[in-house]
Design a protein around this motif. Structure first.
Motif, mmCIF file in Angstrom:
data_model
loop_
_atom_site.group_PDB
_atom_site.id
_atom_site.type_symbol
_atom_site.label_atom_id
_atom_site.label_comp_id
_atom_site.label_asym_id
_atom_site.label_seq_id
_atom_site.Cartn_x
_atom_site.Cartn_y
_atom_site.Cartn_z
ATOM 1 N N LEU A 1 42.609 49.673 27.660
ATOM 2 C CA LEU A 1 43.210 49.814 28.984
ATOM 3 C C LEU A 1 42.165 49.577 30.074
ATOM 4 C CD1 LEU A 1 45.524 52.930 28.454
ATOM 5 C CD2 LEU A 1 46.267 50.590 28.964
ATOM 6 N N ALA A 2 40.942 50.066 29.848
ATOM 7 C CA ALA A 2 39.871 49.841 30.816
ATOM 8 C C ALA A 2 39.517 48.365 30.893
ATOM 9 C CB ALA A 2 38.645 50.671 30.433
ATOM 10 N N PHE A 3 39.453 47.701 29.729
ATOM 11 C CA PHE A 3 39.178 46.267 29.731
ATOM 12 C C PHE A 3 40.270 45.510 30.482
ATOM 13 C CE2 PHE A 3 36.602 46.786 25.642
ATOM 14 C CZ PHE A 3 35.403 46.719 26.326
ATOM 15 N N TYR A 4 41.514 45.878 30.237
ATOM 16 C CA TYR A 4 42.636 45.215 30.916
ATOM 17 C C TYR A 4 42.485 45.329 32.436
ATOM 18 C CZ TYR A 4 47.307 45.068 33.029
ATOM 19 O OH TYR A 4 48.370 44.808 33.839
ATOM 20 N N ASN A 5 42.194 46.529 32.929
ATOM 21 C CA ASN A 5 42.045 46.718 34.370
ATOM 22 C C ASN A 5 40.844 45.960 34.915
ATOM 23 O OD1 ASN A 5 44.285 48.446 34.933
ATOM 24 N ND2 ASN A 5 43.196 50.153 33.997
ATOM 25 N N GLN A 6 39.746 45.946 34.168
ATOM 26 C CA GLN A 6 38.561 45.206 34.607
ATOM 27 C C GLN A 6 38.843 43.713 34.652
ATOM 28 O OE1 GLN A 6 34.902 45.765 32.303
ATOM 29 N NE2 GLN A 6 34.396 43.617 32.682
ATOM 30 N N TYR A 7 39.471 43.203 33.605
ATOM 31 C CA TYR A 7 39.701 41.756 33.530
ATOM 32 C C TYR A 7 40.647 41.289 34.624
ATOM 33 C CZ TYR A 7 37.614 42.175 28.848
ATOM 34 O OH TYR A 7 36.772 42.422 27.792
ATOM 35 N N ARG A 8 41.701 42.087 34.864
ATOM 36 C CA ARG A 8 42.601 41.748 35.971
ATOM 37 C C ARG A 8 41.836 41.712 37.296
ATOM 38 N NH1 ARG A 8 47.946 41.656 36.321
ATOM 39 N NH2 ARG A 8 47.808 42.486 38.444
ATOM 40 N N SER A 9 40.942 42.640 37.472
ATOM 41 C CA SER A 9 40.198 42.724 38.725
ATOM 42 C C SER A 9 39.285 41.523 38.899
ATOM 43 C CB SER A 9 39.395 44.026 38.765
ATOM 44 O OG SER A 9 40.278 45.146 38.748
ATOM 45 N N GLU A 10 38.649 41.057 37.829
ATOM 46 C CA GLU A 10 37.798 39.877 37.927
ATOM 47 C C GLU A 10 38.610 38.667 38.391
ATOM 48 O OE1 GLU A 10 35.166 39.117 34.562
ATOM 49 O OE2 GLU A 10 35.247 41.240 34.033
ATOM 50 N N VAL A 11 39.786 38.504 37.821
ATOM 51 C CA VAL A 11 40.625 37.361 38.195
ATOM 52 C C VAL A 11 41.107 37.490 39.630
ATOM 53 C CG1 VAL A 11 42.780 36.140 37.679
ATOM 54 C CG2 VAL A 11 41.334 36.950 35.805
ATOM 55 N N ARG A 12 41.426 38.699 40.046
ATOM 56 C CA ARG A 12 41.886 38.901 41.428
ATOM 57 C C ARG A 12 40.785 38.581 42.433
ATOM 58 N NH1 ARG A 12 45.064 44.599 41.515
ATOM 59 N NH2 ARG A 12 45.432 44.027 43.708
ATOM 60 N N VAL A 13 39.541 38.843 42.078
ATOM 61 C CA VAL A 13 38.440 38.499 42.977
ATOM 62 C C VAL A 13 38.324 36.983 43.114
ATOM 63 C CG1 VAL A 13 35.935 38.575 43.282
ATOM 64 C CG2 VAL A 13 37.168 40.640 42.571
ATOM 65 N N ILE A 14 38.416 36.262 42.000
ATOM 66 C CA ILE A 14 38.368 34.797 42.069
ATOM 67 C C ILE A 14 39.512 34.273 42.935
ATOM 68 C CG2 ILE A 14 38.581 32.663 40.731
ATOM 69 C CD1 ILE A 14 37.293 34.186 38.372
ATOM 70 N N ARG A 15 40.690 34.835 42.735
ATOM 71 C CA ARG A 15 41.865 34.395 43.510
ATOM 72 C C ARG A 15 41.677 34.673 44.996
ATOM 73 N NH1 ARG A 15 47.563 37.226 42.223
ATOM 74 N NH2 ARG A 15 46.447 38.975 43.195
ATOM 75 N N ALA A 16 41.122 35.820 45.326
ATOM 76 C CA ALA A 16 40.893 36.151 46.742
ATOM 77 C C ALA A 16 39.863 35.213 47.359
ATOM 78 C CB ALA A 16 40.437 37.599 46.861
ATOM 79 N N TRP A 17 38.789 34.912 46.626
ATOM 80 C CA TRP A 17 37.777 34.000 47.146
ATOM 81 C C TRP A 17 38.376 32.619 47.374
ATOM 82 C CZ3 TRP A 17 33.755 33.923 49.936
ATOM 83 C CH2 TRP A 17 32.841 32.859 49.924
ATOM 84 N N ALA A 18 39.253 32.186 46.494
ATOM 85 C CA ALA A 18 39.924 30.896 46.686
ATOM 86 C C ALA A 18 40.713 30.897 47.989
ATOM 87 C CB ALA A 18 40.841 30.595 45.504
ATOM 88 N N HIS A 19 41.426 31.974 48.263
ATOM 89 C CA HIS A 19 42.176 32.059 49.519
ATOM 90 C C HIS A 19 41.238 32.032 50.727
ATOM 91 C CE1 HIS A 19 45.682 33.361 47.053
ATOM 92 N NE2 HIS A 19 46.396 32.948 48.094
ATOM 93 N N MET A 20 40.095 32.688 50.615
ATOM 94 C CA MET A 20 39.118 32.649 51.711
ATOM 95 C C MET A 20 38.663 31.219 51.975
ATOM 96 S SD MET A 20 37.749 35.589 53.192
ATOM 97 C CE MET A 20 35.944 35.509 53.212
ATOM 98 N N LEU A 21 38.366 30.491 50.908
ATOM 99 C CA LEU A 21 37.889 29.115 51.067
ATOM 100 C C LEU A 21 38.969 28.217 51.659
ATOM 101 C CD1 LEU A 21 35.867 28.611 47.745
ATOM 102 C CD2 LEU A 21 34.974 29.092 50.042
ATOM 103 N N ILE A 22 40.213 28.446 51.288
ATOM 104 C CA ILE A 22 41.313 27.658 51.846
ATOM 105 C C ILE A 22 41.477 27.965 53.331
ATOM 106 C CG2 ILE A 22 43.795 27.199 51.751
ATOM 107 C CD1 ILE A 22 43.634 28.133 48.751
#
Length: 505
Positions: free
Chosen positions: A145-166
């Protein structure tokens, strides 16, 4: 008909670029099984590694050569480079000729939009994959469960940075968190996007590893400190030039958290920071990873033409220090460095070459670099990898080097800026950066001195920091007036191809 257009949009961004090419590869591009067993929790990181590999790609991803050009030319530190007619629309973008039909329909702008939004779509699908794994995690399985939450968070950071760049390029753009909602997307304001990014980071920080990226379990992965810096950058954008904005409290808090962790330090040699010795250093909060595996032939994971695009043009007499000749540091930034006696960052940020095809300059690393028929004498120094650091047998310009994205120097200078704006003393973080560049420390630093230090530190980088700083501080109208900047021209027009798909944009 509108629904069909959106389906075509998805097909172009996902199916035509082969989603599995990225989502089924790990960080070092080794293929995984194309059949996903969501009960195999040991493979749960697979969609996450796919998101990293996608971010480090060209189509989609953050490193397409043209996307880099669109990002950086609007500042006063970098010109288009190459011959005048080669991708000349980049010069129109630099000169803020936004009403020019060629800018509105420019393939490079549409390419930027598609590359970055496709990365967002991949992240959304990776999150869906993680939810499919989650369905097979027992309530008593705290570790997974901890890995799941961590992994989701890593992907959300990449997605947020993409929105910043756009948003940094196009301004008001859609926030896309669900690939099924493309038919109802709407443009969010620049401020709304920055607030969303901050909220995303707040949701992610508590689940991410408390480590430097080079200490993480998956080396180079996003950690809580990556998210804190992106939060600080979003808050600085939201605060603008208003010293009384509560967003400066957010900047100060987030950067203090990073500094007080005592996990980060500036790489001592600014020049080598951008070479192989500086890969994933203790200064790095995020970089896109590439490798030739230390072998002279065979598989090599490259950022496409990212480095080659910036390499010196002309006949280099068989030397691998060679490229297409785009992105030329301006005389303005040379004069700025010289006015400060900032020799370390001058030699790092700018690669000088011969003044003619038959003349050459010897680089600080001992490479002989000849001139060219365009009389272009300056190239992007942070993209330059010396020949003596290349793996024997490899000839691709920049081969085996990473693309630096987020650095501790940014943390320190944002911290100094927030302190000065709030009436506090910012000397300590400011001087850490300044002294690394072999400059004398200052006392009682002013806001303009902090901004000048940012200009010097981030000159000729790939994420548009100089232009973004001019924009958020209200200085663009003065500094860029001779380039044609005026209120209302802050952002590149949304590509006509995208407006044709959605008139609401």
């Amino acid at each position: 008909m509108k629904t069909i257009k959106y389906i075509l949009f998805l097909l172009l961004l996902i199916q035509a670029t082969a989603c599995s090419k990225y989502l089924d590869h790990d960080v070092e591009d080794r293929p995984r099984s194309t059949t996903i067993d969501y009960t195999n929790l040991g493979a749960m990181y697979s969609p996450v590694s796919g998101a990293y590999r996608t971010a480090a790609g060209e189509n989609p991803g953050f490193v397409h050569w043209m996307d880099c050009g669109v990002r950086v030319v609007r500042g006063d530190d970098v010109a288009k480079g190459s011959s005048p007619n080669d991708q000349g629309t980049l010069s129109d973008i630099k000169n803020f000729q936004n009403e020019n039909p060629g800018v509105v329909t420019f393939w490079g702008n549409n390419n930027y939009w598609n590359d970055h939004y496709a990365a967002v779509l991949y992240c959304n699908e990776a999150l869906n994959d993680l939810d499919r794994y989650r369905a097979n995690i027992a309530a008593s399985d705290a570790a997974n469960l901890a890995f799941y939450n961590q992994y989701r968070s890593e992907v959300r950071v990449i997605r947020a940075w993409a929105h910043m760049l756009i948003s940094r390029v196009f301004g008001n753009v859609p926030i896309i968190t669900n690939n099924d909602s493309l038919t109802t997307r709407r443009a969010s304001s620049v401020l709304e996007i920055r607030q969303w990014v901050m909220n995303e980071m707040d949701s992610a920080i508590g689940f991410l590893e408390d480590a430097r990226p080079n200490q993480s379990t998956h080396k180079g992965a996003i950690t809580k400190y990556t998210a804190l810096l992106i939060k600080a950058k979003a808050a600085a954008d939201a605060a603008g030039n208003d010293n009384g904005s509560p967003f400066w409290d957010v900047v100060l808090s987030a950067t203090n958290d990073i500094i007080n962790s005592n996990k980060f330090s500036l790489y001592p040699d600014f020049y080598q920071l951008w070479k192989l010795p500086g890969k994933l250093s203790d200064e790095s909060l995020y970089e896109l990873q590439f490798t030739d595996f230390g072998t002279s032939t065979g598989t090599s994971v490259l950022p496409g033409a990212f480095f080659t695009f910036q390499g010196p043009s002309g006949n280099q007499q068989g030397s691998p220090i060679s490229g297409w000749g785009f992105l030329a540091p301006t005389q303005t930034v040379v004069d700025f460095f010289n006015s400060r006696n900032d020799s370390v960052r001058l030699k790092t940020s700018i690669l000088f070459v011969g003044s003619s095809e038959s003349s050459y300059v010897v680089s600080p690393s001992g490479d002989t670099v000849y001139g060219n028929s365009n009389s272009q004498t300056r190239f992007m120094g942070k993209a330059y990898l010396p020949r003596n650091q290349m793996t024997g047998g490899r000839t691709d310009y920049g081969s085996n080097n990473n693309v630096r994205v987020l650095r501790y120097a940014d943390v320190l200078l944002l911290n100094a800026e927030a302190k000065v704006r709030k009436g506090q003393n910012g000397d300590v973080p400011f001087n850490l950066v300044r002294v690394r560049a072999k400059l004398n420390p200052l006392t009682g630093v002013t806001l303009q001195q902090v901004l000048d230090e940012r200009r010097a530190e981030f000159a000729c980088e790939w994420w548009g920091e100089r232009y973004n700083d001019l924009l958020r501080t209200g200085q663009a109208a003065t500094v860029l007036a001779n380039q044609g900047f005026a209120p209302g021209k802050e952002y590149v027009p949304i590509p006509q191809a995208q407006k044709d798909l959605d008139p609401n944009l």
